[in-house]
Scaffold this active site. Structure first.
Site, PDB file in Angstrom:
ATOM      1  N   ASN A 191       0.825  -1.216   0.000  1.00  0.00           N
ATOM      2  CA  ASN A 191       0.000   0.000   0.000  1.00  0.00           C
ATOM      3  C   ASN A 191       0.855   1.260   0.000  1.00  0.00           C
ATOM      4  O   ASN A 191       0.605   2.204  -0.748  1.00  0.00           O
ATOM      5  CB  ASN A 191      -0.914   0.014   1.236  1.00  0.00           C
ATOM      6  CG  ASN A 191      -2.234  -0.699   0.978  1.00  0.00           C
ATOM      7  OD1 ASN A 191      -2.581  -0.983  -0.166  1.00  0.00           O
ATOM      8  ND2 ASN A 191      -2.966  -0.984   2.036  1.00  0.00           N
ATOM      9  N   PHE A 194      -3.908   3.791  12.661  1.00  0.00           N
ATOM     10  CA  PHE A 194      -4.433   2.944  11.586  1.00  0.00           C
ATOM     11  C   PHE A 194      -3.821   3.404  10.268  1.00  0.00           C
ATOM     12  O   PHE A 194      -3.670   4.615  10.045  1.00  0.00           O
ATOM     13  CB  PHE A 194      -5.963   3.044  11.501  1.00  0.00           C
ATOM     14  CG  PHE A 194      -6.665   2.358  12.640  1.00  0.00           C
ATOM     15  CD1 PHE A 194      -7.032   1.025  12.543  1.00  0.00           C
ATOM     16  CD2 PHE A 194      -6.952   3.041  13.810  1.00  0.00           C
ATOM     17  CE1 PHE A 194      -7.679   0.379  13.586  1.00  0.00           C
ATOM     18  CE2 PHE A 194      -7.598   2.406  14.868  1.00  0.00           C
ATOM     19  CZ  PHE A 194      -7.968   1.065  14.753  1.00  0.00           C
ATOM     20  N   GLU A 195      -3.515   2.447   9.391  1.00  0.00           N
ATOM     21  CA  GLU A 195      -2.716   2.798   8.200  1.00  0.00           C
ATOM     22  C   GLU A 195      -3.423   3.744   7.229  1.00  0.00           C
ATOM     23  O   GLU A 195      -2.769   4.413   6.442  1.00  0.00           O
ATOM     24  CB  GLU A 195      -2.263   1.541   7.470  1.00  0.00           C
ATOM     25  CG  GLU A 195      -3.420   0.761   6.819  1.00  0.00           C
ATOM     26  CD  GLU A 195      -2.920  -0.338   5.901  1.00  0.00           C
ATOM     27  OE1 GLU A 195      -2.350  -1.300   6.415  1.00  0.00           O
ATOM     28  OE2 GLU A 195      -3.130  -0.235   4.682  1.00  0.00           O
ATOM     29  N   ALA A 196      -4.748   3.813   7.253  1.00  0.00           N
ATOM     30  CA  ALA A 196      -5.433   4.710   6.317  1.00  0.00           C
ATOM     31  C   ALA A 196      -5.322   6.174   6.755  1.00  0.00           C
ATOM     32  O   ALA A 196      -5.695   7.071   6.002  1.00  0.00           O
ATOM     33  CB  ALA A 196      -6.895   4.329   6.177  1.00  0.00           C
ATOM     34  N   GLY A 197      -4.830   6.418   7.989  1.00  0.00           N
ATOM     35  CA  GLY A 197      -4.628   7.794   8.427  1.00  0.00           C
ATOM     36  C   GLY A 197      -5.225   8.152   9.781  1.00  0.00           C
ATOM     37  O   GLY A 197      -5.119   9.283  10.231  1.00  0.00           O
TER      38      GLY A 197
END
Lengths: 332, 256
Positions: free
Chosen positions: A137, B49-52
């Site tokens: 990602n 969390f990796e999405a932000g």
């Protein structure tokens, strides 16, 4: 030193991109357009496509549906945090409508996170008919960032030493200052990208609430950009608080107002994901014929996104999802 | 108080997380562990969390790593690159990962089952952010069920780096020095890695589990760290918080 064997599916040349960006109009013109027109005008067979959001969150569903409905062929796709978006596109493969997806740069795609794997996406990839490369990602986010910076590549310290790297098209380089080994990640300039935002004006100035994932870089990396928004707002409102503009008008080619446009995905502060619909979506895919019947009803049989929402329960269902998003059931 | 294997695994995972440290988590058991840790010994644990999503006050368990719960009352809602670069700069102490297969060096496979990449038997999601987090974070934790199919001698695909081929291999590949796998928490035991060989070894057996059982469920030769410990079962307080506050709908703890 790890070497990779994957093919590059797009041209990382910053000079080529500069020429294309130079040719783009920067005029403040009204770009409001219905989704079908925007897709017909801006998405072409063979294009490299990238989709914003994070899989089932802030997803430009209407554009993805329309790409399938218009039977676009031989697309290349960035599988960056892709879940429901990728799986909708897979409905254009092995369903008697030619081959929508031809090449996929995969970081995350076949899964719908904790909800499980998509049987049809598996069918499509396991058939071997779609050419794939592997990335992470962050690697794809860096590739968008390199493009947004107007560069042909950027270094990072991920993917090193793994089969993910071997199946990518990255290379290793030695840092010219420290001598350390780094991954060199080629810039990714998609031909076209679609991003769903909370608010936009008719010129394409956009506001997003919540996490931005990779969308601010993706918006700047894409050669053409379709924006869908929950609400069109007056330009005066944009200009009254320009700090809130995260994607500027000159990146944008079309603005489509699509209320509840991320459905069945989550839209932060607006509505939660429709877990029942997503469960059904995965379930019907187990059998190809029942999946085709589902697509006939929900995707090909509807005129537009509004009709799709009606079919999925309409306003009462959306009100319920808004209550879930705002945690009203917890009394918050 | 009786408990199930998932409750034990989550309690073990939570105890590893220290107050004032940072952890990058996904959904499921790791998220439950981080929430439990915050409500017990580590109230100042910072969750990413990796999405932000940064430092949320999680009201309920998120369904997606990118859904709005991951930044509910958070300190910041940012980009994936910002979170990953926080890790790449060396600010992330822990991360939790999983996979379909793990080998003796803690390498993980979440890409394909079958050795022909172009025509896999089963196509899995891929790295997602796992490869990045395992490359950048100081200590990698894995929570997984323990069986021979999962604990394999050779991965079908090395998606995410553990110690790669052994001592020095991460550094030779260019990964940041001092990072790597730290603990594996299974339904049978807690495992760590030998200081010199970097191979997996049993640190602690769960109550009622024998070393033979662990070996029978592991395809590679697994060492043991003397003196072998017995895992402390979850306390009444841990179970109460887990069942009443963290996962009242039993989404995770009901999976056993």
């Amino acid at each position: 030193m790890t070497t990779s064997q994957g093919q590059l599916f797009s041209d990382p040349s910053a000079n080529r991109a500069r020429d294309q960006f130079r040719a783009k109009s920067k005029a403040l013109v009204d770009k409001v357009s219905p989704v079908p027109d925007a897709v017909a005008r801006l998405v072409h067979d063979g294009d490299y496509l990238a989709v914003g959001g994070f899989g089932g969150a802030r997803l430009p569903t209407a554009v993805v549906h329309e790409i399938v409905r218009q039977k676009k062929q031989n697309l290349r796709f960035a599988g960056h945090t892709a879940t429901h978006d990728f799986q909708i596109l897979c409905a254009g493969n092995l369903t008697g409508r030619g081959q929508l997806l031809a090449k996929v740069e995969n970081a995350y795609s076949v899964g719908l996170e904790a909800r499980g794997l998509s049987p049809h996406a598996r069918r499509v990839i396991e058939s071997g008919a779609v050419e794939c490369t592997e990335w992470s990602n962050y690697a794809l986010a860096v590739r968008f960032k390199a493009a947004a910076m107007g560069l042909p590549f950027l270094p990072s310290r991920s993917m090193l030493g793994t089969d993910t790297f071997r199946q990518s098209a990255a290379k290793t380089i030695a840092c010219p200052f420290t001598g350390e080994t780094l991954s060199a990640l080629p810039a990714l300039y998609p031909d076209v990208a679609a991003i769903h935002v909370h608010e936009a004006d008719r010129f394409g100035n956009c506001r997003i609430r919540g996490t931005t994932v990779a969308d601010l870089d993706l918006a700047r990396a894409a050669l053409r950009l379709i924006i869908t928004c929950e609400r069109l707002i007056p330009t005066e409102e944009i200009r009254s608080d320009p700090t809130r503009t995260v994607i500027p008008f000159f990146c944008v080619d079309a603005v489509c107002e699509v209320p509840f446009g991320s459905y069945p995905g989550n839209m932060p502060y607006e509505y939660f994901s429709d877990e029942a619909h997503l469960k059904q979506w995965l379930h019907v895919q187990q059998d190809l014929d029942s999946f085709k019947a589902f697509l006939e009803k929900y995707l090909f049989g509807v005129r537009d996104f509004h009709e799709y929402l009606q079919l999925c329960g309409g306003l009462p269902r959306l009100q319920e999802l808004r209550r879930q998003e705002l945690l009203l059931h917890l009394g918050k | 108080m009786s408990y199930n294997p998932m409750e034990l695994m989550i309690a073990c995972a939570a105890r590893l997380l220290e107050d004032g440290k940072t952890v990058a988590v996904g959904t499921g058991a790791p998220c439950a562990a981080a929430m439990l840790a915050q409500r017990t010994a580590a109230p100042n644990l910072v969750i990413f969390f990796e999405a932000g999503g940064v430092a949320p006050q999680l009201p309920t368990m998120p369904i997606s790593v990118g859904d709005s719960r991951t930044f509910y009352k958070g300190a910041m809602a940012t980009s994936m690159a910002d979170v990953m670069e926080t890790c790449q700069r060396g600010l992330m102490d822990y991360t939790f990962l999983g996979g379909a297969q793990i080998d003796a060096y803690g390498n993980l496979n979440s890409t394909v089952i079958g050795t022909d990449y172009k025509k896999p038997k089963v196509r899995l999601p891929g790295s997602g952010g796992a490869n990045d987090l395992a490359s950048f974070c100081w200590r990698i934790l894995v929570v997984t069920s323990h069986d021979k199919r999962r604990f394999v001698d050779k991965l079908d695909f090395l998606t995410t780096p553990g110690y790669l081929t052994g001592p020095g291999a991460r550094e030779a590949a260019g990964l940041p020095p001092g990072t790597g796998p730290y603990r594996v928490i299974t339904d049978l035991a807690i495992l760590g890695y030998h200081d010199e060989t970097k191979r997996m070894e049993v640190i602690s057996l769960h109550p009622g589990v024998t070393l033979d059982q662990v070996r029978q469920n592991t395809s590679f030769e697994v060492g043991l760290r003397e003196p072998l410990q017995i895992t402390k079962p979850p306390t009444e307080q841990e179970l109460k918080i887990l069942r009443e506050e963290v996962d009242p709908h039993r989404y995770i703890i009901g999976r056993c």
